[in-house]
Design a protein around this motif. Sequence first.
Motif, PDB file in Angstrom:
ATOM      1  N   THR A  32       0.741  -1.512   0.324  1.00 32.09           N
ATOM      2  CA  THR A  32      -0.030  -0.006  -0.198  1.00 32.09           C
ATOM      3  C   THR A  32       1.220   1.400   0.447  1.00 32.09           C
ATOM      4  N   GLU A  33       0.558   1.941  -0.802  1.00 30.42           N
ATOM      5  CA  GLU A  33       1.411   3.559  -1.390  1.00 30.42           C
ATOM      6  C   GLU A  33       1.248   4.417   1.013  1.00 30.42           C
ATOM      7  N   ILE A  34       2.594   4.871   0.825  1.00 31.11           N
ATOM      8  CA  ILE A  34       2.274   5.509   2.178  1.00 31.11           C
ATOM      9  C   ILE A  34       1.274   7.074   2.094  1.00 31.11           C
ATOM     10  N   ALA A  35       1.441   7.133   0.376  1.00 29.08           N
ATOM     11  CA  ALA A  35       0.261   8.288   0.494  1.00 29.08           C
ATOM     12  C   ALA A  35      -0.708   8.018   0.792  1.00 29.08           C
ATOM     13  N   ASP A  36      -1.501   6.567   0.485  1.00 30.39           N
ATOM     14  CA  ASP A  36      -2.728   5.939   1.106  1.00 30.39           C
ATOM     15  C   ASP A  36      -3.134   6.279   1.997  1.00 30.39           C
ATOM     16  N   ILE A  37      -2.498   6.067   3.207  1.00 31.46           N
ATOM     17  CA  ILE A  37      -2.036   5.233   4.259  1.00 31.46           C
ATOM     18  C   ILE A  37      -2.131   7.146   4.693  1.00 31.46           C
ATOM     19  N   VAL A  38      -1.554   8.773   4.412  1.00 33.51           N
ATOM     20  CA  VAL A  38      -1.667   9.589   5.819  1.00 33.51           C
ATOM     21  C   VAL A  38      -1.362  10.677   4.135  1.00 33.51           C
ATOM     22  N   GLU A  39      -2.095  11.099   4.291  1.00 32.92           N
ATOM     23  CA  GLU A  39      -1.738  12.150   3.531  1.00 32.92           C
ATOM     24  C   GLU A  39      -0.530  13.103   4.396  1.00 32.92           C
ATOM     25  N   LEU A  40       0.590  12.805   3.918  1.00 33.05           N
ATOM     26  CA  LEU A  40       2.169  14.631   4.783  1.00 33.05           C
ATOM     27  C   LEU A  40       2.196  15.804   3.726  1.00 33.05           C
ATOM     28  N   PRO A  41       2.578  16.789   4.564  1.00 35.08           N
ATOM     29  CA  PRO A  41       2.767  17.980   4.452  1.00 35.08           C
ATOM     30  C   PRO A  41       4.497  17.704   3.968  1.00 35.08           C
ATOM     31  N   PRO A  42       4.142  18.925   2.656  1.00 35.62           N
ATOM     32  CA  PRO A  42       5.146  18.568   2.154  1.00 35.62           C
ATOM     33  C   PRO A  42       6.298  19.762   2.845  1.00 35.62           C
ATOM     34  N   PRO A  43       7.543  19.061   2.799  1.00 33.55           N
ATOM     35  CA  PRO A  43       8.843  19.035   3.362  1.00 33.55           C
ATOM     36  C   PRO A  43       9.205  20.729   5.099  1.00 33.55           C
ATOM     37  N   GLU A  44       8.350  21.516   3.620  1.00 35.04           N
ATOM     38  CA  GLU A  44       8.591  23.171   4.077  1.00 35.04           C
ATOM     39  C   GLU A  44       8.353  23.301   5.022  1.00 35.04           C
ATOM     40  N   ILE A  45       6.970  22.855   5.482  1.00 31.80           N
ATOM     41  CA  ILE A  45       6.042  22.914   6.099  1.00 31.80           C
ATOM     42  C   ILE A  45       6.124  21.958   7.462  1.00 31.80           C
ATOM     43  N   THR A  46       6.851  21.125   7.596  1.00 28.37           N
ATOM     44  CA  THR A  46       6.485  20.108   8.527  1.00 28.37           C
ATOM     45  C   THR A  46       6.959  20.853   9.683  1.00 28.37           C
ATOM     46  N   LYS A  47       7.618  21.635  10.310  1.00 30.52           N
ATOM     47  CA  LYS A  47       7.941  22.797  11.274  1.00 30.52           C
ATOM     48  C   LYS A  47       7.245  24.197  10.893  1.00 30.52           C
ATOM     49  N   ILE A  48       6.571  24.987  11.918  1.00 38.39           N
ATOM     50  CA  ILE A  48       6.081  26.130  11.198  1.00 38.39           C
ATOM     51  C   ILE A  48       6.222  26.429  12.868  1.00 38.39           C
ATOM     52  N   ARG A  87       0.829   5.684  16.493  1.00 38.33           N
ATOM     53  CA  ARG A  87       1.086   4.262  17.017  1.00 38.33           C
ATOM     54  C   ARG A  87       0.399   3.604  15.845  1.00 38.33           C
ATOM     55  N   ARG A  88      -1.107   3.786  15.415  1.00 40.53           N
ATOM     56  CA  ARG A  88      -1.655   2.969  14.217  1.00 40.53           C
ATOM     57  C   ARG A  88      -0.353   3.134  12.685  1.00 40.53           C
ATOM     58  N   ILE A  89      -0.018   4.337  12.580  1.00 44.36           N
ATOM     59  CA  ILE A  89       1.206   4.754  11.708  1.00 44.36           C
ATOM     60  C   ILE A  89       2.107   3.523  12.293  1.00 44.36           C
ATOM     61  N   LEU A  90       2.753   4.077  12.570  1.00 47.87           N
ATOM     62  CA  LEU A  90       3.955   3.292  13.041  1.00 47.87           C
ATOM     63  C   LEU A  90       3.424   1.735  12.914  1.00 47.87           C
ATOM     64  N   VAL A  91       2.842   1.186  12.657  1.00 44.83           N
ATOM     65  CA  VAL A  91       2.743  -0.513  12.878  1.00 44.83           C
ATOM     66  C   VAL A  91       2.503  -0.587  11.728  1.00 44.83           C
ATOM     67  N   VAL A  92       1.341   0.546  10.712  1.00 47.24           N
ATOM     68  CA  VAL A  92       1.115  -0.057   9.715  1.00 47.24           C
ATOM     69  C   VAL A  92       2.431   0.147   8.965  1.00 47.24           C
ATOM     70  N   MET A  93       2.980   0.852   9.121  1.00 47.57           N
ATOM     71  CA  MET A  93       4.395   1.579   8.151  1.00 47.57           C
ATOM     72  C   MET A  93       5.789   0.140   8.876  1.00 47.57           C
ATOM     73  N   GLY A  94       5.098  -0.305   9.656  1.00 46.04           N
ATOM     74  CA  GLY A  94       6.837  -1.268  10.571  1.00 46.04           C
ATOM     75  C   GLY A  94       5.805  -2.599   9.550  1.00 46.04           C
ATOM     76  N   ILE A  95       4.113  -2.292   9.103  1.00 47.15           N
ATOM     77  CA  ILE A  95       4.391  -3.980   8.447  1.00 47.15           C
ATOM     78  C   ILE A  95       4.405  -4.199   7.170  1.00 47.15           C
ATOM     79  N   MET A  96       4.787  -2.851   6.543  1.00 50.25           N
ATOM     80  CA  MET A  96       4.942  -2.026   5.048  1.00 50.25           C
ATOM     81  C   MET A  96       7.045  -2.914   4.901  1.00 50.25           C
ATOM     82  N   VAL A  97       7.257  -2.944   6.334  1.00 52.92           N
ATOM     83  CA  VAL A  97       8.561  -2.578   6.120  1.00 52.92           C
ATOM     84  C   VAL A  97       9.400  -4.336   6.123  1.00 52.92           C
ATOM     85  N   LEU A  98       7.934  -5.051   6.760  1.00 54.40           N
ATOM     86  CA  LEU A  98       8.168  -6.668   6.609  1.00 54.40           C
ATOM     87  C   LEU A  98       8.225  -7.069   5.579  1.00 54.40           C
ATOM     88  N   CYS A  99       6.636  -6.281   4.850  1.00 54.36           N
ATOM     89  CA  CYS A  99       6.373  -7.314   3.628  1.00 54.36           C
ATOM     90  C   CYS A  99       7.635  -7.189   2.700  1.00 54.36           C
TER      91      CYS A  99
END
Length: 454
Positions: A32-48, A87-99
């Motif tokens: 599953t694409e990461i972008a489908d799991i959570v819509e991340l902000p662009p890098p330039e606005i990750t810290k405001i 926690r849910r995001i980390l679990v999903v990403m962990g499963i993806m890394v395992l796959c």
Amino acid sequence: MNTVPNHGFIEVHPIHHHQHQPHCKQQCFVFTEIADIVELPPPEITKIASEKMQNGGLTSYTKDPCGGSSGGLDSPTDSQASKSRCRRILVVMGIMVLCIAMAAGIPLALQLRQSSLLEARLAFIRRLLTEAPLIESSWSPVRNMNYSSSMQEMRQKYVGAVLWPIVVPCGAQYLDAVQLALEGVDEAKRITADTEAMHIVESADEMEQTHIRGEVAVLMGIGGGHALGTSLAVLRSMHLLGARFASITSLDCTTPWAASTRNVDYLIEGNATNSINDFGKIMLFEMNRIGMLIEISHLSEPAMVATLRTAKAPVLLINSAPQSFCNSTNVAPIPDHVLGLLPENGGVIMLNLERCGDRLLNVREAIKAINYVRKVAGVDHIGLSGAPKSYAFLLAELARDRVWGNAAIKKLIGGNVVRILREAETLKNRLPLYEEWIPHELIESNSYCRYPES
């Protein structure tokens, strides 16, 4: 206390469990694409940085990567929800890394295991080839051949014995075919005498003993019945000179007593048989009596059937293939119903699996042909006469199938040929001696080179 306005922050929506559930199954990976799991902000606005005067001070606010704020303005309920989402995001990403790790690791592990198993099978085959000779059919030297390099090639292919048919042109029939055959026998004897690694053998025991000494055993034969001069006396003389098999006909050379697969019209008698006649059957009986193998791969289909039902000892088919797999001139195509008669006679077909016409065969096709003949004729009736790549690799791949164990592979590589050679030897001198001459009417139109009988 003033509330912090929501502008400038990216709102992260919670993930519902029924969407994009990753699945990891053996041999099937769904990513599953990461972008489908959570819509991340662009890098330039990750810290405001949002500054606001509060109680005379300057407070900085930073976007929490899990959806909360680090400025301490979130309520306890919002903070707990944010941590849950994180926690849910980390679990999903962990499963993806395992796959992904499994997708990359399993094929590599399988390849390593398959490579290890192939090496083990090759070692098993090489050991078998030292215990029993691999017999290859239809070997003959070519003009200006380098015999040292030829012997080196044989050893690389693990060949332990060869069948050497003395070939005589069909056009020499009724002329000097017998003389050419005698000259061929003399040449074979001189070549093997000058080559330390080759030795002409005349029995199954000699063949096995020669293999034990590390030499290549040569079983000499006559490559067509026309070289026998329609004479039982010539047949017996060839046996005394060391010939241990004879092809009843060559590919396109019908004789006065047996029909070939193909015919050259101007070389055929007007009353020639399309099978094998009475004198031909006498030739078969005499070959059985003196212990000479009968080779039938180039006979016409009716002649093959008649020979299989007439011969008292097992017959041989060299340089052949099932007709349903290869119907070409570089090999002898054998019909299925002829293959089905081999168990009754006890004969052996030696399969040429190197090429079909101009097309090289692959290992998969070769194994398919071997298993097909085994199904139709049985494991006791197969031999080899050519292989794609190398015999060792072909046999190692064949050994992946458990039906091809130690005993079965030994039969295939040469055990079956040794068996029928021994069976032919056991009939020696147990049948009556035949002294018949071929009827004059069968050769009268071509008898100009024969001294008239008184």
